[in-house]
Each structure stands twice: as C-alpha cells, then as structure tokens.
Design a protein around this motif. Structure first.
Motif, PDB file in Angstrom:
ATOM      1  N   HIS A 160       1.067  -1.706  -0.084  1.00 32.88           N
ATOM      2  CA  HIS A 160      -0.322  -0.035  -0.447  1.00 32.88           C
ATOM      3  C   HIS A 160       1.188   1.203   0.057  1.00 32.88           C
ATOM      4  N   THR A 164       1.431   4.058  -2.674  1.00 33.49           N
ATOM      5  CA  THR A 164       0.121   5.355  -3.231  1.00 33.49           C
ATOM      6  C   THR A 164       1.555   6.605  -3.197  1.00 33.49           C
ATOM      7  N   PRO A 181      -0.366  -6.199  -1.797  1.00 38.69           N
ATOM      8  CA  PRO A 181      -0.696  -5.033  -1.071  1.00 38.69           C
ATOM      9  C   PRO A 181      -2.392  -4.023   0.070  1.00 38.69           C
ATOM     10  N   VAL A 182      -2.236  -4.331   0.098  1.00 40.17           N
ATOM     11  CA  VAL A 182      -3.520  -3.599   0.573  1.00 40.17           C
ATOM     12  C   VAL A 182      -4.118  -2.034   0.141  1.00 40.17           C
ATOM     13  N   ALA A 183      -4.275  -2.721  -1.411  1.00 41.95           N
ATOM     14  CA  ALA A 183      -5.030  -2.068  -2.585  1.00 41.95           C
ATOM     15  C   ALA A 183      -5.910  -0.788  -1.649  1.00 41.95           C
ATOM     16  N   ASN A 184      -7.029  -0.994  -1.333  1.00 35.11           N
ATOM     17  CA  ASN A 184      -8.065   0.208  -1.628  1.00 35.11           C
ATOM     18  C   ASN A 184      -8.610   0.128  -0.041  1.00 35.11           C
ATOM     19  N   PRO A 185      -7.706   0.824   0.806  1.00 35.59           N
ATOM     20  CA  PRO A 185      -7.763   0.608   2.327  1.00 35.59           C
ATOM     21  C   PRO A 185      -9.017   1.612   3.078  1.00 35.59           C
ATOM     22  N   GLY A 191      -7.964  -0.477   6.989  1.00 39.55           N
ATOM     23  CA  GLY A 191      -7.626   0.434   6.362  1.00 39.55           C
ATOM     24  C   GLY A 191      -8.075   1.609   7.055  1.00 39.55           C
ATOM     25  N   ASP A 210      -4.792   6.197  -1.134  1.00 35.57           N
ATOM     26  CA  ASP A 210      -5.473   5.155  -0.788  1.00 35.57           C
ATOM     27  C   ASP A 210      -5.309   5.027  -2.806  1.00 35.57           C
ATOM     28  N   ALA A 211      -5.186   3.888  -3.402  1.00 35.11           N
ATOM     29  CA  ALA A 211      -3.895   3.433  -4.321  1.00 35.11           C
ATOM     30  C   ALA A 211      -5.046   3.339  -5.633  1.00 35.11           C
TER      31      ALA A 211
END
Length: 289
Positions: A160, A164, A181-185, A191, A210-211
């Motif tokens: 993440h 970002t 990755p924590v792609a959409n926290p 997140g 947030d990516a």
C-alpha cells in the motif's frame, strides 16, 4: 533536516559479495530514533564515481527494517543487477503514546506510510520520512548511492505504501511493484481502523492514501507498468487486500498494470522469496537510465 545527525552503523553482514548494513539515527520528522537497513551490492565498476540506483522496500504490519533483509533473498538478484536495497522501519518507536501497542494492526509497527492528522499521532509521519527525510540522509551520507535513480516496492501495508507514494510522486521513482498490497484501504478493516485514527473522519483525506482512488487521477505519467504479485491462497485476500478493485480502477483509466495471481501462495515471506527476483529484474530495467 538541517543539522541532522549522521547515521551510526550498528551491524553488517557480507552476502553475495555485497554487504547488509544496518543504521540508527535520530529522525526529526518522527521525533524518535529510527533504524534502516541497506544492502550495498559489490562494486563492479573500476570508476570511483560509480553510483548504485536505489530500490526502497516498505514492509508490512508488525515488521521492522530487518524482515525483508533477513527473509526475502533479494540480495542475490540485487547483487547481480547492481541495485542497492533500502529498507526503513514501519513506524516510529519508543514514544510511549497511550494505545500505541494495544493491537498489532495499529500504532507501533503499523505506520501505514501516511502523515497523521490526529494530534495524538502527530509523530506518525512515515510518508514524509520515506519520501523526504530518508532520501536526504542517503544523499548526504552515502556517496555510492544515486537516489535520483530510485524505485519502490513493498509487501501488504508496505505494498500500500509503495503504490500510494509512487502515485503521489511519479517524478521521484522510476517504477513500483508490490506483493499482496492493501490496495483499497478505505474499503477494508485494516485501512478503516488506521485511517479513522490517524486521519480523522474525512473520507477525502482517506482517499489521498488509497491506491485505488489515486490511480483514477492517472494522467499518463506512468511509463513502466505497475507489477503486483498476489497469492490466491492468501487468507487476507478477500477482506483486506482487494487487488481486483485496484485492477478495475486501472482499467478505467488505461493505467498499465501487471497483476499476477499466484496459485497456492499465501501472505508470507515464502511467497515473497519465490517471486522477488522478478521484481528486482522489473526495477532493474526501469533503473537503467
């Protein structure tokens, strides 16, 4: 950063003809003592002015700067490609803020690579530390490193962070990759817990870290595809990581993404060690210039 103290070497180990070296320093950004590790590849150039490009690695929840250095095996390919690996810690330590160690997914070991807005967590400024302070320390103290040629990667919370930070600073990094990755926290429990405590209740502030939200601002500034490896047997895949949300966001703006779902792999460093050579090679190609 004026007058920042010189980092002190606390350990070193030879590996693949290069050296893992660990350093301690006081961080004005975070207000505490911090450690970071560097793998210096062997010098293959007779020129004393030869400098190594840098790959920053951001680790995940509960980790320190040592996890990647000890477990990934990345040094073999980094040595062959002539790339220095730089691994910072994952949060401030030793500040003794009330509640900082109450859970494994928030506080110590869980900086989420953001700049906290809640006064209680004002020292949690890992974004500024990674983007600004650490590169400056490297520039001022390690003449063999060329931070103008830098890429960034990471795992889980660190994935993440890598995504970002890259998306907010594409001019600073040649490429980005991530493992699980924590792609959409903003849409997962990790997140939401971190952002509500560090940033407050404003969802617009959350979206800045947030990516999946950031990639929607894509304006054709990414020249090297984003590389993500994700194990399909990862217990956090469904509820915490959400890579398909990021994939759909990339498709919506034609952002270049290579998302590889790896059958049978989980969230561990066994997974990372299996595919790290691909990531080093991916970054080496981008860092050639």
């Amino acid at each position: 950063m004026a007058g920042a103290e010189k980092p002190t070497e606390v350990s070193r180990w030879k590996m693949f003809e290069g050296y893992n070296r660990r350093y301690n320093h006081f961080s004005p950004t975070l207000g505490c003592s911090m450690t970071f590790s560097i793998f210096f590849p062997p010098s293959s150039s007779p020129s004393p002015t030869h400098k190594f490009p840098v790959l920053y690695w951001l680790s995940g929840l509960t980790c320190t700067d040592e996890n990647f250095i000890a477990k990934s095996g990345a040094q073999r390919m980094a040595s062959a490609k002539g790339i220095a690996l730089v691994a910072p810690d994952t949060s401030p330590r030793g500040l003794n803020i009330e509640g900082e160690a109450d859970s494994w997914d928030f506080g110590v070991g869980a900086g989420f690579y953001l700049n906290a807005m809640n006064e209680k967590w004002k020292n949690w400024r890992m974004y500024d530390y990674v983007v600004n302070e650490l590169p400056k320390i490297l520039d001022e103290n390690f003449e063999q490193l060329d931070t103008s040629r830098a890429s960034i990667s990471g795992h889980s919370m660190g994935g993440h962070g890598a995504l970002t930070i890259y998306l907010k600073n594409p001019e600073k990094y040649k490429s980005v990759s991530a493992f699980a990755p924590v792609a959409n926290p903003i849409n997962c429990p990790w997140g939401q817990k971190a952002f509500s405590n560090y940033l407050g209740s404003s969802k617009s502030d959350w979206e800045e870290y947030d990516a999946t939200c950031l990639i929607k601002k894509f304006n054709n500034t990414i020249s090297t595809p984003i590389l993500i490896d994700q194990g399909d047997d990862d217990k956090f895949l469904k509820d915490q990581l959400l890579p398909r949300n990021f994939e759909e966001a990339c498709k919506s703006v034609n952002a270049p993404l290579i998302l590889r779902m790896q059958p049978g792999y989980d969230h561990s460093y066994f997974f990372i060690a299996t595919f790290i050579d691909d990531h080093i090679a991916h970054h080496a190609q981008a860092l050639k210039g």
